[in-house]
Every structure is written in C-alpha cells, then in structure tokens.
Design a protein around this motif. Sequence first.
Motif, mmCIF file in Angstrom:
data_model
loop_
_atom_site.group_PDB
_atom_site.id
_atom_site.type_symbol
_atom_site.label_atom_id
_atom_site.label_comp_id
_atom_site.label_asym_id
_atom_site.label_seq_id
_atom_site.Cartn_x
_atom_site.Cartn_y
_atom_site.Cartn_z
ATOM 1 N N GLU A 86 -29.202 6.273 -2.837
ATOM 2 C CA GLU A 86 -29.803 7.252 -2.962
ATOM 3 C C GLU A 86 -29.163 8.382 -4.145
ATOM 4 O O GLU A 86 -29.278 9.303 -4.911
ATOM 5 C CB GLU A 86 -30.428 8.031 -1.584
ATOM 6 C CG GLU A 86 -30.997 7.297 -1.523
ATOM 7 C CD GLU A 86 -30.801 8.089 0.199
ATOM 8 O OE1 GLU A 86 -30.711 9.705 0.366
ATOM 9 O OE2 GLU A 86 -31.534 7.599 1.326
ATOM 10 N N GLU A 145 -27.693 1.954 1.407
ATOM 11 C CA GLU A 145 -28.441 3.341 0.668
ATOM 12 C C GLU A 145 -28.243 4.022 0.511
ATOM 13 O O GLU A 145 -28.572 5.138 -0.680
ATOM 14 C CB GLU A 145 -29.517 3.466 2.532
ATOM 15 C CG GLU A 145 -30.540 1.996 2.926
ATOM 16 C CD GLU A 145 -31.024 2.188 4.256
ATOM 17 O OE1 GLU A 145 -30.968 3.425 4.190
ATOM 18 O OE2 GLU A 145 -31.232 1.383 4.581
ATOM 19 N N ASN A 147 -25.647 -1.761 5.402
ATOM 20 C CA ASN A 147 -26.688 -0.738 4.697
ATOM 21 C C ASN A 147 -26.847 0.154 4.868
ATOM 22 O O ASN A 147 -27.130 0.840 3.609
ATOM 23 C CB ASN A 147 -27.479 -1.461 5.426
ATOM 24 C CG ASN A 147 -27.866 -3.241 5.231
ATOM 25 O OD1 ASN A 147 -27.589 -3.531 4.369
ATOM 26 N ND2 ASN A 147 -28.699 -3.210 6.355
#
Length: 184
Positions: free
Chosen positions: A139, A135, A131
């Motif tokens: 971004e 993430e 994760n």
Amino acid sequence: MKLKLHILFAIAVILMGLTACQKSTKDQLVGTWHYVKTITKDGATMRLEGTDTNNEDGTYSDVANMVCTADTEIEGVSVQIKMGFSFKYTGEWTVNDKEIVSTPTSGGVKVTSCRIYDPSDGSFIVELTGNELKEFSNEFADDLKEELLEASTEQILVLQENKYVAESTDEDGGKITCTYNRLK
C-alpha cells in the motif's frame, strides 16, 4: 630573446597540457558514492543511507535504506512509529555546470519494518510482521509510486576527487545538504 621565447613556449605547452588533463564535472562524478542524509519534515526524522553509482553513459542506480521516526496518534493514543524502508532506483543523470539532475526511470520502495513505541518511556508496543507488513508495504509503495519517479536537482557546493557536497531544496523550500564519499 630566443631564450625568452623558448621559456614562454614551454610555459604555454605546460598550461595547455594541464588544461587538457582537467576532467569535466561529469567525469569527476562518474563512480560509486556513499551518502548519509538526515531530514526533518513535519515532525518526522528520516535518516537515509545509500550508494549512488553514476555511469559514464549518463545512467545511474541508487540503493538506499531509510529509518523514519515520527510521533503521532493512533485512535487517540500518542505513539512513536519507527519504520524502515529500502529503496532502489535506476535512471538518467546529467550535469549542467554545477547542478546534477537525476531523472528516475524505474524505482521501488519496500517497508522493511514497522514498530510502534510508547513515546513517554520508549517501551515497545507492537510490530507489523508477516502478511501485515507485506500488505502495508505494498500500500505504501503504491502511494509513493509517482513521487518516487520525480526528477531531482542538486547544486554542487564542493567537488573534490573523493568527495562532493551537494544541496537540494525540499518541497517546502528547506535546504538539504549531503556529503558523498567515493567508494570507487
């Protein structure tokens, strides 16, 4: 005299035939091309390897992988970051004389790996996975979204049947030369 006229006529027909057989620059660039680019910018080294497919209808697709290596600091500690990326674009391309203009209509980037090393000895420190990597990738992709869809221009330096060499200019005015080899 008749013989001279026949010879001149034959030469003219041959030259017209040869001229008619010559492909336009765009026609010569239609196909699938493999490339490798190495770019150094702001202390980072980026190695980009990919495949461009230029279609007759003026559309293209580009799939590439990149590894970026940069020395930086995290919380005051010197580190070397190695990041892997995958890119996928589609868009439109045109040729103006000896210039290729590519205009992406859609594109995406994904961070495929992020590893941090000690620059003094190259020893592994940490890696983003799961994760955290997902993430970070999301971004990063959001930050680059507008930049990924900017048009680019390359000057054709060499154009041969199975290879061409093109040069582009980065935003700092530096020249980037790339060799493309025909796959099909």
